[in-house]
Structures are given as structure tokens and as C-alpha cells.
Design a protein around this motif. Structure first.
Motif, PDB file in Angstrom:
ATOM      1  N   ARG A   4       5.078  12.694  -2.062  1.00  0.00           N
ATOM      2  CA  ARG A   4       4.716  12.172  -3.391  1.00  0.00           C
ATOM      3  C   ARG A   4       4.538  10.654  -3.328  1.00  0.00           C
ATOM      4  O   ARG A   4       3.534  10.110  -3.775  1.00  0.00           O
ATOM      5  CB  ARG A   4       5.795  12.542  -4.410  1.00  0.00           C
ATOM      6  N   GLU A   5       5.533   9.983  -2.768  1.00  0.00           N
ATOM      7  CA  GLU A   5       5.487   8.527  -2.658  1.00  0.00           C
ATOM      8  C   GLU A   5       4.321   8.079  -1.772  1.00  0.00           C
ATOM      9  O   GLU A   5       3.644   7.098  -2.086  1.00  0.00           O
ATOM     10  CB  GLU A   5       6.806   7.993  -2.096  1.00  0.00           C
ATOM     11  N   ALA A   6       4.094   8.795  -0.683  1.00  0.00           N
ATOM     12  CA  ALA A   6       3.001   8.453   0.232  1.00  0.00           C
ATOM     13  C   ALA A   6       1.653   8.593  -0.463  1.00  0.00           C
ATOM     14  O   ALA A   6       0.788   7.711  -0.346  1.00  0.00           O
ATOM     15  CB  ALA A   6       3.053   9.337   1.481  1.00  0.00           C
ATOM     16  N   ALA A   7       1.467   9.678  -1.204  1.00  0.00           N
ATOM     17  CA  ALA A   7       0.199   9.902  -1.904  1.00  0.00           C
ATOM     18  C   ALA A   7      -0.036   8.808  -2.945  1.00  0.00           C
ATOM     19  O   ALA A   7      -1.147   8.272  -3.058  1.00  0.00           O
ATOM     20  CB  ALA A   7       0.187  11.280  -2.553  1.00  0.00           C
ATOM     21  N   PHE A  11      -3.055   5.805  -3.002  1.00  0.00           N
ATOM     22  CA  PHE A  11      -3.938   5.483  -4.132  1.00  0.00           C
ATOM     23  C   PHE A  11      -3.864   3.990  -4.460  1.00  0.00           C
ATOM     24  O   PHE A  11      -4.879   3.344  -4.700  1.00  0.00           O
ATOM     25  CB  PHE A  11      -3.579   6.329  -5.353  1.00  0.00           C
ATOM     26  N   MET A  12      -2.673   3.451  -4.445  1.00  0.00           N
ATOM     27  CA  MET A  12      -2.497   2.031  -4.764  1.00  0.00           C
ATOM     28  C   MET A  12      -3.136   1.131  -3.700  1.00  0.00           C
ATOM     29  O   MET A  12      -3.469  -0.012  -3.977  1.00  0.00           O
ATOM     30  CB  MET A  12      -1.014   1.702  -4.939  1.00  0.00           C
ATOM     31  N   LYS A  13      -3.324   1.663  -2.497  1.00  0.00           N
ATOM     32  CA  LYS A  13      -4.009   0.913  -1.426  1.00  0.00           C
ATOM     33  C   LYS A  13      -5.523   0.946  -1.613  1.00  0.00           C
ATOM     34  O   LYS A  13      -6.239   0.221  -0.931  1.00  0.00           O
ATOM     35  CB  LYS A  13      -3.677   1.501  -0.062  1.00  0.00           C
ATOM     36  N   GLY A  14      -6.012   1.839  -2.490  1.00  0.00           N
ATOM     37  CA  GLY A  14      -7.445   1.898  -2.738  1.00  0.00           C
ATOM     38  C   GLY A  14      -8.120   3.199  -2.350  1.00  0.00           C
ATOM     39  O   GLY A  14      -9.307   3.384  -2.605  1.00  0.00           O
ATOM     40  N   TYR A  15      -7.381   4.126  -1.737  1.00  0.00           N
ATOM     41  CA  TYR A  15      -7.969   5.432  -1.444  1.00  0.00           C
ATOM     42  C   TYR A  15      -8.221   6.169  -2.744  1.00  0.00           C
ATOM     43  O   TYR A  15      -7.515   5.960  -3.739  1.00  0.00           O
ATOM     44  CB  TYR A  15      -7.028   6.260  -0.558  1.00  0.00           C
ATOM     45  N   LYS A 127      -3.965   1.299 -17.117  1.00  0.00           N
ATOM     46  CA  LYS A 127      -4.551   2.235 -18.083  1.00  0.00           C
ATOM     47  C   LYS A 127      -4.789   3.636 -17.513  1.00  0.00           C
ATOM     48  O   LYS A 127      -5.214   4.520 -18.233  1.00  0.00           O
ATOM     49  CB  LYS A 127      -5.859   1.676 -18.649  1.00  0.00           C
ATOM     50  N   ARG A 128      -4.512   3.838 -16.247  1.00  0.00           N
ATOM     51  CA  ARG A 128      -4.773   5.121 -15.606  1.00  0.00           C
ATOM     52  C   ARG A 128      -3.485   5.876 -15.296  1.00  0.00           C
ATOM     53  O   ARG A 128      -2.560   5.307 -14.704  1.00  0.00           O
ATOM     54  CB  ARG A 128      -5.512   4.916 -14.283  1.00  0.00           C
ATOM     55  N   PRO A 129      -3.435   7.157 -15.611  1.00  0.00           N
ATOM     56  CA  PRO A 129      -2.284   7.973 -15.225  1.00  0.00           C
ATOM     57  C   PRO A 129      -2.419   8.513 -13.793  1.00  0.00           C
ATOM     58  O   PRO A 129      -1.577   9.276 -13.337  1.00  0.00           O
ATOM     59  CB  PRO A 129      -2.330   9.123 -16.242  1.00  0.00           C
ATOM     60  N   CYS A 130      -3.464   8.084 -13.091  1.00  0.00           N
ATOM     61  CA  CYS A 130      -3.790   8.668 -11.783  1.00  0.00           C
ATOM     62  C   CYS A 130      -2.653   8.627 -10.764  1.00  0.00           C
ATOM     63  O   CYS A 130      -2.407   9.642 -10.100  1.00  0.00           O
ATOM     64  CB  CYS A 130      -5.048   8.025 -11.209  1.00  0.00           C
ATOM     65  N   PRO A 131      -1.938   7.513 -10.594  1.00  0.00           N
ATOM     66  CA  PRO A 131      -0.870   7.540  -9.586  1.00  0.00           C
ATOM     67  C   PRO A 131       0.161   8.646  -9.831  1.00  0.00           C
ATOM     68  O   PRO A 131       0.550   9.350  -8.889  1.00  0.00           O
ATOM     69  CB  PRO A 131      -0.240   6.146  -9.694  1.00  0.00           C
ATOM     70  N   GLU A 132       0.568   8.820 -11.080  1.00  0.00           N
ATOM     71  CA  GLU A 132       1.543   9.878 -11.396  1.00  0.00           C
ATOM     72  C   GLU A 132       0.947  11.264 -11.192  1.00  0.00           C
ATOM     73  O   GLU A 132       1.616  12.165 -10.685  1.00  0.00           O
ATOM     74  CB  GLU A 132       2.058   9.731 -12.830  1.00  0.00           C
ATOM     75  N   ILE A 133      -0.291  11.437 -11.589  1.00  0.00           N
ATOM     76  CA  ILE A 133      -0.975  12.728 -11.408  1.00  0.00           C
ATOM     77  C   ILE A 133      -1.071  13.059  -9.920  1.00  0.00           C
ATOM     78  O   ILE A 133      -0.796  14.184  -9.504  1.00  0.00           O
ATOM     79  CB  ILE A 133      -2.373  12.694 -12.066  1.00  0.00           C
ATOM     80  N   ILE A 134      -1.431  12.069  -9.119  1.00  0.00           N
ATOM     81  CA  ILE A 134      -1.526  12.243  -7.672  1.00  0.00           C
ATOM     82  C   ILE A 134      -0.154  12.573  -7.091  1.00  0.00           C
ATOM     83  O   ILE A 134      -0.017  13.463  -6.246  1.00  0.00           O
ATOM     84  CB  ILE A 134      -2.128  10.969  -7.030  1.00  0.00           C
ATOM     85  N   GLY A 135       0.862  11.874  -7.548  1.00  0.00           N
ATOM     86  CA  GLY A 135       2.220  12.162  -7.100  1.00  0.00           C
ATOM     87  C   GLY A 135       2.628  13.578  -7.430  1.00  0.00           C
ATOM     88  O   GLY A 135       3.229  14.282  -6.600  1.00  0.00           O
ATOM     89  N   ASP A 136       2.308  14.022  -8.638  1.00  0.00           N
ATOM     90  CA  ASP A 136       2.630  15.396  -9.036  1.00  0.00           C
ATOM     91  C   ASP A 136       1.906  16.410  -8.154  1.00  0.00           C
ATOM     92  O   ASP A 136       2.491  17.411  -7.729  1.00  0.00           O
ATOM     93  CB  ASP A 136       2.257  15.632 -10.504  1.00  0.00           C
ATOM     94  N   ALA A 137       0.625  16.155  -7.865  1.00  0.00           N
ATOM     95  CA  ALA A 137      -0.144  17.072  -7.015  1.00  0.00           C
ATOM     96  C   ALA A 137       0.475  17.149  -5.621  1.00  0.00           C
ATOM     97  O   ALA A 137       0.597  18.247  -5.050  1.00  0.00           O
ATOM     98  CB  ALA A 137      -1.600  16.624  -6.937  1.00  0.00           C
ATOM     99  N   ALA A 138       0.883  16.019  -5.073  1.00  0.00           N
ATOM    100  CA  ALA A 138       1.515  16.008  -3.745  1.00  0.00           C
ATOM    101  C   ALA A 138       2.823  16.791  -3.770  1.00  0.00           C
ATOM    102  O   ALA A 138       3.124  17.553  -2.844  1.00  0.00           O
ATOM    103  CB  ALA A 138       1.751  14.574  -3.289  1.00  0.00           C
ATOM    104  N   GLU A 139       3.588  16.616  -4.831  1.00  0.00           N
ATOM    105  CA  GLU A 139       4.857  17.326  -4.974  1.00  0.00           C
ATOM    106  C   GLU A 139       4.640  18.833  -5.099  1.00  0.00           C
ATOM    107  O   GLU A 139       5.356  19.628  -4.481  1.00  0.00           O
ATOM    108  CB  GLU A 139       5.580  16.779  -6.204  1.00  0.00           C
TER     109      GLU A 139
END
Length: 152
Positions: A4-7, A11-15, A127-139
Motif C-alpha cells: 500500500r505504502e509503496a503504491a 504515485f507521489m513520485k509521478g507514476y 484535490k485528488r483522492p488518488c493516492p488513497e484510492i491507489i493505496g486501497d487497490a494495493a491493499e
């Protein structure tokens, strides 16, 4: 670091969202990172910013395909079993987020967005929920893999 943290960090790195998921599971996959990143590059922003299926969901599906997928012209139970896995992952994601569609997750009215991605600024991330959504998907994917040990 958890997957989760890695994903989320990816994203925060720009992927993009899809790349962030695939890269977080790269150590489990029998394919080099550069190929994984290229393969998943088309799925960010709900498939090239079309705002369709969330890229993190597409990323989950790609990883599941590489781990559990079939590689022939299957028509029977093998295909059905794999599609059941994909539907299960989608169901788990949808249970948490109410949808697997990018524009619905982001509250956008646009169906096909412009192809130019927004700059990754502090305001963008705010303004984006993307990091949390990505974390949830990884989890979700990590838990699914643990429940369905590779080599089944």
C-alpha cells in the motif's frame, strides 16, 4: 514498506495510477520493471485520461493476469476461473469506493478528458483522492494474493 505504502509512494513520485500498482508488485512478477511500466502506462487516468475504469483497478487486473492468468485460447473453466478472480477484485474495490470508474471516483462530469495530464503540484495532490484510492487497490490485491497463494 507495505505494498500500500509503496503504491502510494510510486504515485507521489509521478507514476500514473496503474503504474503505481504494478510497480508495487514487480518483485512478484516474472517480467522486468521497464516492461511492466510500459505495459501499464496506457491505463492512467481511467485509460489514457478517458476517465473510464480506474487505472489502479486496471493495475490490479494486470498483476492478477500475470500471477494467475491463462496463456492459451481458453474457452472453458480456466477462463471462467480467471474472470471470477477479476470480478472478485472489482467487487472488493467497488465495495470500498462505490465504483471502479475513474470519473465517478473523482466526481468529474467529463467523459473523455483532454490527453494532457495536469502538473503534479501540491495543489494537484490536495484535490485528488488518488493516492488513497491507489493505496486501497494495493491493499485489496495484496490481501487477495495472500488468500490465493501463488501456484494454486
Amino acid at each position: 514498506m507495505t505494498r500500500r505504502e509503496a503504491a502510494m509512494a510510486n504515485f507521489m513520485k509521478g507514476y500514473n495510477c496503474s503504474q503505481s500498482i504494478v510497480l508495487a508488485f514487480a518483485d512478484m512478477l516474472d517480467i522486468d520493471e521497464k516492461s511492466l511500466l510500459k505495459m501499464s502506462s496506457s491505463f492512467g487516468g481511467g485509460m489514457g485520461r478517458l476517465r473510464e475504469v480506474c487505472g489502479s483497478v486496471s493495475g490490479m487486473f494486470m498483476v492478477a493476469g500475470l500471477l494467475y492468468g491463462y496463456d492459451g485460447p481458453e474457452t472453458g473453466q480456466v477462463k471462467a476461473n480467471h474472470y471470477a478472480r477479476i470480478q472478485e477484485l472489482a467487487h472488493r474495490f467497488e465495495e470500498q469506493h462505490g465504483s471502479i470508474v475513474c470519473r465517478e471516483l473523482l466526481g468529474l462530469n467529463v467523459r473523455h478528458d483532454v490527453p494532457v495530464p495536469e502538473a503534479r503540484t501540491a495543489e494537484y495532490y490536495k484535490k485528488r483522492p488518488c493516492p488513497e484510492i491507489i493505496g486501497d487497490a494495493a491493499e485489496i490485491l495484496d490481501q487477495f494474493i495472500k488468500e490465493n497463494e501463488i501456484g494454486e
